[in-house]
Design an enzyme around this catalytic site. Structure first.
Site, mmCIF file in Angstrom:
data_model
loop_
_atom_site.group_PDB
_atom_site.id
_atom_site.type_symbol
_atom_site.label_atom_id
_atom_site.label_comp_id
_atom_site.label_asym_id
_atom_site.label_seq_id
_atom_site.Cartn_x
_atom_site.Cartn_y
_atom_site.Cartn_z
ATOM 1 N N LYS A 13 0.825 -1.212 0.000
ATOM 2 C CA LYS A 13 0.000 0.000 0.000
ATOM 3 C C LYS A 13 0.862 1.266 0.000
ATOM 4 O O LYS A 13 0.578 2.221 -0.706
ATOM 5 C CB LYS A 13 -0.925 0.042 1.233
ATOM 6 C CG LYS A 13 -1.909 -1.096 1.332
ATOM 7 C CD LYS A 13 -2.880 -0.892 2.489
ATOM 8 C CE LYS A 13 -2.234 -0.789 3.866
ATOM 9 N NZ LYS A 13 -1.527 -2.018 4.304
ATOM 10 N N ARG A 88 -9.147 1.407 9.077
ATOM 11 C CA ARG A 88 -8.718 0.078 9.495
ATOM 12 C C ARG A 88 -9.784 -0.622 10.326
ATOM 13 O O ARG A 88 -9.578 -1.766 10.741
ATOM 14 C CB ARG A 88 -7.452 0.193 10.333
ATOM 15 C CG ARG A 88 -6.158 -0.081 9.566
ATOM 16 C CD ARG A 88 -5.021 0.120 10.532
ATOM 17 N NE ARG A 88 -3.802 -0.573 10.202
ATOM 18 C CZ ARG A 88 -2.785 -0.031 9.541
ATOM 19 N NH1 ARG A 88 -2.861 1.184 9.062
ATOM 20 N NH2 ARG A 88 -1.681 -0.725 9.364
ATOM 21 N N ARG A 127 11.971 -6.129 5.189
ATOM 22 C CA ARG A 127 11.810 -4.746 4.699
ATOM 23 C C ARG A 127 12.815 -3.794 5.339
ATOM 24 O O ARG A 127 13.074 -3.848 6.535
ATOM 25 C CB ARG A 127 10.380 -4.286 5.031
ATOM 26 C CG ARG A 127 10.087 -2.866 4.631
ATOM 27 C CD ARG A 127 8.612 -2.623 4.505
ATOM 28 N NE ARG A 127 7.904 -2.561 5.772
ATOM 29 C CZ ARG A 127 6.610 -2.288 5.873
ATOM 30 N NH1 ARG A 127 5.878 -2.096 4.786
ATOM 31 N NH2 ARG A 127 6.022 -2.249 7.048
ATOM 32 N N ARG A 161 11.802 -0.981 10.341
ATOM 33 C CA ARG A 161 10.780 -0.360 11.181
ATOM 34 C C ARG A 161 10.668 -1.127 12.495
ATOM 35 O O ARG A 161 10.789 -2.342 12.514
ATOM 36 C CB ARG A 161 9.429 -0.395 10.451
ATOM 37 C CG ARG A 161 9.141 0.880 9.704
ATOM 38 C CD ARG A 161 7.920 0.762 8.847
ATOM 39 N NE ARG A 161 6.726 0.279 9.550
ATOM 40 C CZ ARG A 161 5.522 0.249 8.997
ATOM 41 N NH1 ARG A 161 5.347 0.663 7.752
ATOM 42 N NH2 ARG A 161 4.485 -0.200 9.672
ATOM 43 N N ARG A 172 0.359 -8.014 13.903
ATOM 44 C CA ARG A 172 -0.278 -7.065 12.976
ATOM 45 C C ARG A 172 -1.169 -7.804 11.977
ATOM 46 O O ARG A 172 -2.227 -7.314 11.603
ATOM 47 C CB ARG A 172 0.796 -6.248 12.240
ATOM 48 C CG ARG A 172 1.443 -5.209 13.151
ATOM 49 C CD ARG A 172 2.757 -4.704 12.599
ATOM 50 N NE ARG A 172 2.626 -4.002 11.353
ATOM 51 C CZ ARG A 172 3.611 -3.879 10.465
ATOM 52 N NH1 ARG A 172 4.796 -4.424 10.696
ATOM 53 N NH2 ARG A 172 3.414 -3.217 9.365
HETATM 54 P P1 AMP Z 1 1.169 1.197 8.762
HETATM 55 O O1 AMP Z 1 2.337 2.055 8.404
HETATM 56 O O2 AMP Z 1 -0.056 1.526 7.958
HETATM 57 O O3 AMP Z 1 1.509 -0.275 8.755
HETATM 58 O O4 AMP Z 1 0.785 1.570 10.272
HETATM 59 C C1 AMP Z 1 1.683 1.351 11.337
HETATM 60 C C2 AMP Z 1 0.935 1.336 12.649
HETATM 61 O O5 AMP Z 1 0.318 2.618 12.873
HETATM 62 C C3 AMP Z 1 -0.201 0.336 12.755
HETATM 63 O O6 AMP Z 1 0.247 -0.971 13.100
HETATM 64 C C4 AMP Z 1 -1.051 0.962 13.871
HETATM 65 O O7 AMP Z 1 -0.462 0.779 15.131
HETATM 66 C C5 AMP Z 1 -0.945 2.456 13.526
HETATM 67 N N1 AMP Z 1 -2.013 2.877 12.587
HETATM 68 C C6 AMP Z 1 -1.857 3.357 11.320
HETATM 69 N N2 AMP Z 1 -3.040 3.650 10.763
HETATM 70 C C7 AMP Z 1 -3.985 3.338 11.683
HETATM 71 C C8 AMP Z 1 -5.404 3.397 11.707
HETATM 72 N N3 AMP Z 1 -6.107 3.827 10.656
HETATM 73 N N4 AMP Z 1 -6.039 2.991 12.848
HETATM 74 C C9 AMP Z 1 -5.361 2.559 13.916
HETATM 75 N N5 AMP Z 1 -4.020 2.469 13.962
HETATM 76 C C10 AMP Z 1 -3.327 2.855 12.858
#
Ligand code: AMP
Length: 223
Positions: A13, A88, A127, A161, A172
């Site tokens: 994404k 989400r 990654r 990360r 996750r």
């Molecule tokens: P991502 O970079 O999209 O994988 O997001 C990393 C982390 O940020 C996720 O595992 C959540 O802890 C938090 N996060 C990002 N977007 C959301 C969302 N829409 N709702 C809740 N937590 C989020």
């Protein structure tokens, strides 16, 4: 055009959203990126979000909805935006529809990227990310030229990360299955879902996404 990129962690994404937004002239809104920047700045938002993020859990709906409400109202999102990582949960999806309706806008499409779970685990645990431009590499699939530094920032060491460790990746994916995967049916029921396989070569997936949203002309900027 206002789009959501939906899909499990590691499906692409972030990478594809960045390219799509640049090629089509829309703002990229990555909620994970906004949170990681807030954590790095030690802001109030960062302090609230850090623990959940590092544990692979979701940040609260209220915090996320407020954040997206503000960010989508900024000027650069006026022409359209690509949401990466939001919504989400079903309450977040409902709130997104409501906040757009309040501005007489609507979500035009939801692009659902898919890939088998073993592939996601392999991508996430391998990654590496450039802390400057956020470009991602993969130790197996898309390694950086010299193995350790960003191709575009040769002085910058790539990093993993904090939430890409094997245990957090498993959590996750579980959180995705329980809380986010129901959005596939949610959007399919409303006729807004377009599925795109996320397993082909990066350019192939990108082409399919552009086709799916009708943005197929020459790239606008940086795409
Ligand atoms: P991502 O970079 O999209 O994988 O997001 C990393 C982390 O940020 C996720 O595992 C959540 O802890 C938090 N996060 C990002 N977007 C959301 C969302 N829409 N709702 C809740 N937590 C989020």
């Amino acid at each position: 055009m206002r789009l959501v990129l939906l899909g499990p962690p590691g499906v692409g994404k972030g990478t594809q959203g960045r390219r799509l937004a640049a090629a089509c002239g829309w703002a990229l809104i990555s909620t994970g990126e906004i949170l990681r920047e807030a954590v790095a700045r030690h802001s109030q938002l960062g302090l609230e979000a850090q623990r959940q993020m590092e544990a692979g859990l979701l940040v609260s709906d209220d915090v996320m909805i407020g954040l997206v409400r503000d960010r989508t109202a900024q000027e650069d999102a006026g022409e359209g935006f690509v949401l990466d990582g939001f919504p989400r949960t079903v309450p977040q999806a409902d709130a997104l529809d409501r906040m757009l309706a309040e501005r007489s806008l609507k979500l035009d499409a939801v692009l659902s990227l898919t890939a088998p779970e073993e592939e996601l685990v392999r991508r996430l645990t391998g990654r590496l990310e450039c802390p400057v431009c956020k470009r991602t590499y993969n130790v197996e699939g898309v390694p950086p030229r010299d193995g350790r530094h960003c191709n575009d920032h040769p002085e910058v060491m790539l990093r993993q990360r904090a939430d890409d460790t094997a245990e957090t990746v498993r959590r996750r994916l579980e959180v995705y299955r329980q809380q986010t995967a129901p959005l596939v049916d949610y959007y399919a029921a409303g006729g807004r879902l377009r599925e795109v396989p996320g397993t082909g070569a990066m350019d192939e997936v990108f082409g399919a996404l552009r086709q799916a949203v009708g943005c197929v002309g020459p790239a606008r900027a940086g795409g």
